[in-house]
Design an enzyme around this catalytic site. Structure first.
Site, PDB file in Angstrom:
ATOM      1  N   GLY A  54      13.751  -5.348 -42.282  1.00 62.08           N
ATOM      2  CA  GLY A  54      12.903  -4.407 -43.003  1.00 62.08           C
ATOM      3  C   GLY A  54      11.534  -4.233 -42.381  1.00 62.08           C
ATOM      4  CG  ASN A  55      10.412  -6.921 -39.281  1.00 72.29           C
ATOM      5  OD1 ASN A  55      11.529  -7.299 -39.615  1.00 72.29           O
ATOM      6  ND2 ASN A  55      10.025  -6.858 -38.028  1.00 72.29           N
ATOM      7  CE  LYS A  87      18.301  -7.861 -49.929  1.00 71.69           C
ATOM      8  NZ  LYS A  87      18.155  -8.505 -48.617  1.00 71.69           N
ATOM      9  CE  LYS A 142      18.507  -6.451 -42.053  1.00 70.05           C
ATOM     10  NZ  LYS A 142      17.947  -7.650 -42.618  1.00 70.05           N
ATOM     11  CE  LYS A 165      15.754 -11.741 -41.292  1.00 77.23           C
ATOM     12  NZ  LYS A 165      15.706 -11.573 -42.744  1.00 77.23           N
TER      13      LYS A 165
END
Length: 326
Positions: free
Chosen positions: A9-10, A122, A206, A264
């Site tokens: 998202g960054n 989330k 994601k 991740k």
């Protein structure tokens, strides 16, 4: 090689940035300049986050006096897939002239009985201070949790089971297209009692969707790109150090938090364990160096990696068979 990229998202919004379109479009352009060289050499699928964007749309929807009820999260997820997919599509087309690029709004199947629906974790939306978070909890019934020094809204995040449009994505790749899909983990859907697909109120991680998709596409590499150079051991202590090579078991033993690096690492470990191929976690700007084995945390079954030839070794030359003479 076939590479699935999970774009953090960054890449769209830095912490503290206003979620204005022009800021995000500029950030997308920067991200694509780092990814375009990969797409010139390999088959590439790009997934992306949508937490801040879906949170903004949820807030707008909740405050819209013309709506009887706010739009559900599956619909908001589809909206963000279209918006962010458009930005990435255009930037990729501009940086890869003559190359086919497709941005797909897709669905991701989850299980109706997933316990995550009862335990939201989330993060979505913008960051708030503690006073603002308490006010939103009281006024809107939102569940808020700490995200570093700030607070953010959390919603249910069931585990992705499969990307419904996997065969279509494979067809696009075979036609030479760069594919943007699974934004925000994909639109969450279940199969109801009639066997039909039905949207549900959730946001899927994601990175986990990227791992499921990479496995189904028989990708050679899963690359999780974020804003840190590598996974850190002893994070936040004087002994903090980068992990450059690891096995799935060693990474899991770090016990990383669920709200940040944990998903991740789980995505990378899952892909490596199920396929025997390579996953990596690192910075967006280091994408090419990661493939070359010069940056990031690279995860393989044995914890070793010497470069692209370790993934796709040269085909050995087989000597021609000798013909027997009569």
């Amino acid at each position: 090689m076939r590479i699935v990229v999970a774009l953090g998202g960054n890449a769209l919004l830095q912490r503290g940035d206003k979620p204005d379109a022009d800021i995000q479009i500029a950030n997308v352009e920067t991200a694509v300049k780092a990814l375009a060289p990969l797409a010139e050499e390999h088959e590439v699928v790009i997934t992306h986050g949508n937490g801040p964007q879906v949170g903004v749309l949820a807030l707008q929807s909740a405050n819209d006096p013309n709506l009887s009820t706010p739009y559900p999260f599956d619909t908001l997820g589809a909206q963000t897939q279209g918006m962010i997919g458009y930005w990435l599509l255009q930037a990729l087309q501009n940086n890869l002239p003559g190359r086919h690029v497709a941005a797909l709004v897709n669905q991701t199947l989850v299980l109706a009985g997933d316990p995550a629906f009862k335990n939201p974790t989330k993060f979505v939306g913008e960051v708030y201070n503690e006073e603002q978070a308490e006010k939103l909890t009281a006024e809107r019934g939102w569940v808020m949790k700490a995200d570093g020094p700030y607070f953010r809204r959390v919603v249910g995040s069931p585990k992705p089971q499969r990307v419904i449009e996997t065969r279509l994505i494979r067809t696009m790749l075979s036609a030479g297209a760069v594919v943007v899909c699974a934004g925000g983990g994909g639109v969450p859907v279940i199969r109801n009692e009639f066997g039909k697909l039905q949207g549900v109120e959730a946001v899927i991680d994601k990175d986990l969707t990227a791992a499921v998709l990479a496995e189904a596409l028989e990708a050679d590499v899963l690359m999780v790109l974020t804003d840190v150079p590598a996974v850190m051991a002893d994070y936040g202590t004087p002994q903090q150090r980068e992990i450059t090579r690891s096995t799935p078991g060693a990474l899991r033993d770090l016990g990383l938090p669920a709200g940040s690096m944990g998903p991740k690492v789980e995505a990378a470990c899952r892909f490596v364990e199920l396929t025997g191929d390579m996953a990596a976690i690192g910075r967006l700007q280091d994408a090419r160096d990661i493939i070359a084995g010069k940056a990031g945390t690279i995860v393989t079954p044995g914890g070793n990696y010497g470069g692209p030839d370790d993934i796709r070794p040269p085909v050995p030359q087989v000597p021609e068979a000798r013909v027997r003479r009569a």
